[in-house]
Design a protein around this motif. Structure first.
Motif, PDB file in Angstrom:
ATOM      1  N   MET A   1       0.839  -1.194   0.000  1.00  0.00           N
ATOM      2  CA  MET A   1       0.000   0.000   0.000  1.00  0.00           C
ATOM      3  C   MET A   1       0.875   1.245   0.000  1.00  0.00           C
ATOM      4  N   PRO A   2       0.561   2.242  -0.830  1.00  0.00           N
ATOM      5  CA  PRO A   2       1.370   3.464  -0.877  1.00  0.00           C
ATOM      6  C   PRO A   2       1.450   4.164   0.478  1.00  0.00           C
ATOM      7  N   GLU A   3       2.559   4.860   0.688  1.00  0.00           N
ATOM      8  CA  GLU A   3       2.730   5.622   1.913  1.00  0.00           C
ATOM      9  C   GLU A   3       1.987   6.956   1.798  1.00  0.00           C
ATOM     10  N   SER A   4       2.118   7.785   2.829  1.00  0.00           N
ATOM     11  CA  SER A   4       1.391   9.051   2.846  1.00  0.00           C
ATOM     12  C   SER A   4       1.840   9.954   1.698  1.00  0.00           C
ATOM     13  N   ILE A   5       0.885  10.696   1.160  1.00  0.00           N
ATOM     14  CA  ILE A   5       1.140  11.606   0.040  1.00  0.00           C
ATOM     15  C   ILE A   5       0.651  12.992   0.414  1.00  0.00           C
ATOM     16  N   THR A   6       1.540  13.969   0.318  1.00  0.00           N
ATOM     17  CA  THR A   6       1.138  15.371   0.472  1.00  0.00           C
ATOM     18  C   THR A   6       1.430  16.074  -0.841  1.00  0.00           C
ATOM     19  N   LEU A   7       0.389  16.662  -1.410  1.00  0.00           N
ATOM     20  CA  LEU A   7       0.529  17.386  -2.670  1.00  0.00           C
ATOM     21  C   LEU A   7       0.540  18.879  -2.393  1.00  0.00           C
ATOM     22  N   GLU A  20      -3.379  16.676  -9.459  1.00  0.00           N
ATOM     23  CA  GLU A  20      -4.640  16.495  -8.747  1.00  0.00           C
ATOM     24  C   GLU A  20      -5.552  15.537  -9.507  1.00  0.00           C
ATOM     25  N   LEU A  21      -5.623  15.692 -10.820  1.00  0.00           N
ATOM     26  CA  LEU A  21      -6.431  14.787 -11.633  1.00  0.00           C
ATOM     27  C   LEU A  21      -5.941  13.343 -11.494  1.00  0.00           C
ATOM     28  N   ALA A  22      -4.627  13.162 -11.538  1.00  0.00           N
ATOM     29  CA  ALA A  22      -4.071  11.815 -11.426  1.00  0.00           C
ATOM     30  C   ALA A  22      -4.414  11.183 -10.081  1.00  0.00           C
ATOM     31  N   LEU A  23      -4.301  11.945  -9.017  1.00  0.00           N
ATOM     32  CA  LEU A  23      -4.610  11.420  -7.687  1.00  0.00           C
ATOM     33  C   LEU A  23      -6.093  11.101  -7.544  1.00  0.00           C
ATOM     34  N   GLU A  24      -6.938  11.968  -8.090  1.00  0.00           N
ATOM     35  CA  GLU A  24      -8.382  11.718  -8.021  1.00  0.00           C
ATOM     36  C   GLU A  24      -8.759  10.487  -8.841  1.00  0.00           C
ATOM     37  N   GLU A  25      -8.197  10.369 -10.026  1.00  0.00           N
ATOM     38  CA  GLU A  25      -8.496   9.206 -10.867  1.00  0.00           C
ATOM     39  C   GLU A  25      -8.043   7.905 -10.206  1.00  0.00           C
ATOM     40  N   SER A  26      -6.993   7.988  -9.420  1.00  0.00           N
ATOM     41  CA  SER A  26      -6.454   6.805  -8.742  1.00  0.00           C
ATOM     42  C   SER A  26      -7.156   6.521  -7.424  1.00  0.00           C
ATOM     43  N   LYS A  27      -8.080   7.421  -7.053  1.00  0.00           N
ATOM     44  CA  LYS A  27      -8.775   7.315  -5.765  1.00  0.00           C
ATOM     45  C   LYS A  27      -7.780   7.231  -4.611  1.00  0.00           C
ATOM     46  N   ALA A  28      -6.743   8.024  -4.732  1.00  0.00           N
ATOM     47  CA  ALA A  28      -5.685   8.031  -3.717  1.00  0.00           C
ATOM     48  C   ALA A  28      -6.101   8.841  -2.496  1.00  0.00           C
ATOM     49  N   GLU A  29      -5.603   8.426  -1.361  1.00  0.00           N
ATOM     50  CA  GLU A  29      -5.734   9.227  -0.153  1.00  0.00           C
ATOM     51  C   GLU A  29      -4.523  10.154  -0.100  1.00  0.00           C
ATOM     52  N   TYR A  30      -4.775  11.450  -0.039  1.00  0.00           N
ATOM     53  CA  TYR A  30      -3.676  12.396  -0.029  1.00  0.00           C
ATOM     54  C   TYR A  30      -4.085  13.672   0.679  1.00  0.00           C
ATOM     55  N   THR A  31      -3.088  14.404   1.125  1.00  0.00           N
ATOM     56  CA  THR A  31      -3.313  15.706   1.744  1.00  0.00           C
ATOM     57  C   THR A  31      -2.946  16.778   0.735  1.00  0.00           C
ATOM     58  N   LYS A  32      -3.828  17.738   0.551  1.00  0.00           N
ATOM     59  CA  LYS A  32      -3.580  18.825  -0.399  1.00  0.00           C
ATOM     60  C   LYS A  32      -3.257  20.101   0.362  1.00  0.00           C
TER      61      LYS A  32
END
Length: 236
Positions: A1-7, A20-32
């Motif tokens: 599982m991927p580690e934490s992502i802060t964009l 942002e589009l890539a992260l949304e399409e991937s349904k990733a959990e991330y902090t913006k």
């Protein structure tokens, strides 16, 4: 599982919008975390991106506040690099085709976007000359020439579509609000030209991009419009 992502991103920036589009399409959990490009935090360049640009990602490391990035996280930058990074993190996403031919086609589409559409739009905004108008329309034709009869750039949605959608969105904001160096009323003529039958395939493609849930979730048209208007006023 991927580690934490802060964009680290900015609403006005088309390059950051790609990620942002890539992260949304991937349904990733991330902090913006939004960066004010006119007043960047002092910590941003030394602790996140030495180029002081967005987008950037802090990946992994301990759980910290975005404005206190940990030296233990990996810092990555440049929009197309980050889009492919997200695709690699989430191989189940639709971003990067498994077929090598499709991957090559996606990257070729991205190259056309980078070499023809992006510079022609930038030049149109800055100069507004008749030559710039024709170059901009030529860039749109170049994109259209690569589209299949239906669907997205490769048929299925991919990184190719992510590469162009943010720039088309901002081009339309500028044209619809007559923002740019062209003569008053010229923007309306360009919009009318884009509605001509010669651009029919492009128009169906652009409509599909706008209807994508990831696009609707990440593009703040009102904010971008006001930001463009403020920049124009500041230059006058």
């Amino acid at each position: 599982m991927p580690e934490s992502i802060t964009l680290y991103t900015a609403k006005i920036c088309p390059y950051a919008h790609r990620v942002e589009l890539a992260l949304e399409e991937s349904k990733a959990e991330y902090t913006k975390y939004l960066i004010d490009l006119q007043n960047k935090p002092e910590w941003y360049a030394p602790k996140v991106n030495p180029a002081s640009k967005v987008p950037a990602i802090a990946y992994g490391g301990p759980a910290v506040q975005p404005d206190q990035p940990s030296p233990e996280s990996v810092k990555l930058a440049e929009s197309l690099v980050l889009v492919e990074f997200v695709a690699d993190l989430f191989p189940g996403s639709p971003l990067l085709p498994a077929d090598p031919v499709k991957r090559a086609q996606a990257r070729f589409f991205i190259e056309v976007v980078s070499s023809e559409h992006v510079p022609s739009w930038s030049n149109l905004l800055r100069t507004g000359t008749p030559e710039a108008v024709q170059a901009f329309l030529g860039g749109i034709e170049a994109i259209q020439s690569l589209l299949p009869a239906q669907g997205y750039a490769l048929g299925e949605f991919s990184i190719a579509d992510i590469s162009v959608a943010p720039f088309l969105a901002r081009a339309y904001v500028a044209l619809e609000n007559d923002i740019g160096a062209y003569e008053q009323g010229e923007a309306t003529k360009i919009l009318e030209a884009l509605q001509q039958p010669r651009f029919a395939r492009f128009q169906t493609y652009w409509a599909a991009l706008q209807a994508r849930p990831s696009f609707q979730a990440t593009f703040d048209k009102e904010y971008v419009t006001e930001a463009f208007k403020k920049r124009l006023s500041a230059k006058q």
